[in-house]
Scaffold this active site. Sequence first.
Site, short mmCIF file in Angstrom:
data_model
loop_
_atom_site.label_atom_id
_atom_site.label_comp_id
_atom_site.label_asym_id
_atom_site.label_seq_id
_atom_site.Cartn_x
_atom_site.Cartn_y
_atom_site.Cartn_z
N GLY A 1 -18.54 26.50 33.36
CA GLY A 1 -18.82 26.13 34.75
C GLY A 1 -17.61 26.16 35.68
N SER A 2 -16.63 27.01 35.38
CA SER A 2 -15.48 27.07 36.31
C SER A 2 -15.89 27.70 37.64
CB SER A 2 -14.29 27.81 35.69
OG SER A 2 -14.54 29.18 35.58
N ASN A 3 -16.84 28.62 37.61
CA ASN A 3 -17.34 29.17 38.89
C ASN A 3 -18.13 28.11 39.65
OD1 ASN A 3 -16.77 32.15 39.46
ND2 ASN A 3 -17.22 32.15 37.26
N LYS B 1 -41.28 32.37 27.91
CA LYS B 1 -40.26 32.49 28.96
C LYS B 1 -40.86 32.07 30.30
CE LYS B 1 -37.10 35.88 30.91
NZ LYS B 1 -35.92 36.57 30.44
N MET C 1 -26.53 32.51 30.66
CA MET C 1 -26.59 33.52 29.62
C MET C 1 -28.02 33.97 29.28
SD MET C 1 -23.48 34.03 29.27
CE MET C 1 -23.40 35.11 27.86
N ARG C 2 -28.85 34.07 30.30
CA ARG C 2 -30.22 34.53 30.08
C ARG C 2 -30.63 35.53 31.15
NH1 ARG C 2 -32.98 31.91 26.28
NH2 ARG C 2 -31.75 30.19 25.44
N ASN D 1 -25.60 36.58 41.46
CA ASN D 1 -24.89 36.46 40.18
C ASN D 1 -23.45 36.91 40.35
OD1 ASN D 1 -24.57 36.21 37.29
ND2 ASN D 1 -24.74 38.44 37.14
N HIS E 1 -20.48 38.75 38.14
CA HIS E 1 -20.28 39.51 36.90
C HIS E 1 -18.80 39.88 36.78
CE1 HIS E 1 -21.21 42.08 33.55
NE2 HIS E 1 -20.52 43.04 34.12
C1 GRF Z 1 -17.71 34.34 34.22
O1 GRF Z 1 -16.78 35.26 33.71
C2 GRF Z 1 -18.81 35.05 34.96
O2 GRF Z 1 -18.39 36.22 35.59
C3 GRF Z 1 -19.78 35.39 33.87
O3 GRF Z 1 -19.74 34.29 32.99
C4 GRF Z 1 -18.48 33.63 33.11
C5 GRF Z 1 -18.75 32.20 33.42
O4 GRF Z 1 -17.59 31.43 33.45
N1 GRF Z 1 -21.09 35.68 34.41
P1 GRF Z 1 -17.64 29.95 33.97
O5 GRF Z 1 -18.70 29.23 33.12
O6 GRF Z 1 -18.00 29.96 35.41
O7 GRF Z 1 -16.29 29.38 33.71
#
Ligand code: GRF
Length: 206
Positions: free
Chosen positions: A16-18, A69, A94-95, A111, A113
């Site tokens: 969850g750093s983003n 789903k 991750m889905r 999203n 990426h």
């Molecule tokens: C990031 O590298 C993002 O680009 C990818 O998954 C990772 C998530 O990192 N989709 P975080 O959980 O936000 O630290």
Amino acid sequence: MSEHDLKLGVLASGNGSNLQAVIDSCEAGRIKACVACVISDDARARALERAEAHGIPAIAIERSTFDSKKEFEESISAKLDEHGVELVCLAGFMRIVGKTLLSRFENRIINIHPALLPSFPGLEGQRQAFEYGVKVAGCTVHFVDEKTDHGPIICQAAVEVEEDDTLESLKERILEKEHVIYPRAIGLIAEGRLTIEGRRVKIKRD
Ligand code: GRF
């Protein structure tokens, strides 16, 4: 927080750093948005702890507790609705998002990426790019459609690959850029400055 802030629902499976970068940008008033809820498909995700630490509703919805789903996504959708979510932000979710969520939030799911799309979609974009031997790697924020890492691109940032880079050092520099461009993309949407024209996303000037 103002009542005009765009209400975000963040879906995250891991660290969850983003998510953190988005929360920080909202709290600092750098973007006209607020995180209305965080949903994870893993009850142990650090992302949920981060949300709780900021008083944001943190909800675990695990796929294994549903027969299909469709039911899993209906449950996510109901929670997003309950919290008045207007934009869904995938942040390390991750889905693969299916029809149920896509149709409920048409053109309102984005999203991040960790590669310069359309190169290296799918898992471990950074590793794919590093092992391919690219000289410029990076990250992409895009709208989500029915194909993986495929929808219209909102913004990208490039990261040069240095001679002495390891996969880990490259990943770290890409992640730093992710933390800049994800809030920036959300800010543009919050200001109503984006329009989608086919595959192209047009950005209105200030
Ligand atoms: C990031 O590298 C993002 O680009 C990818 O998954 C990772 C998530 O990192 N989709 P975080 O959980 O936000 O630290």
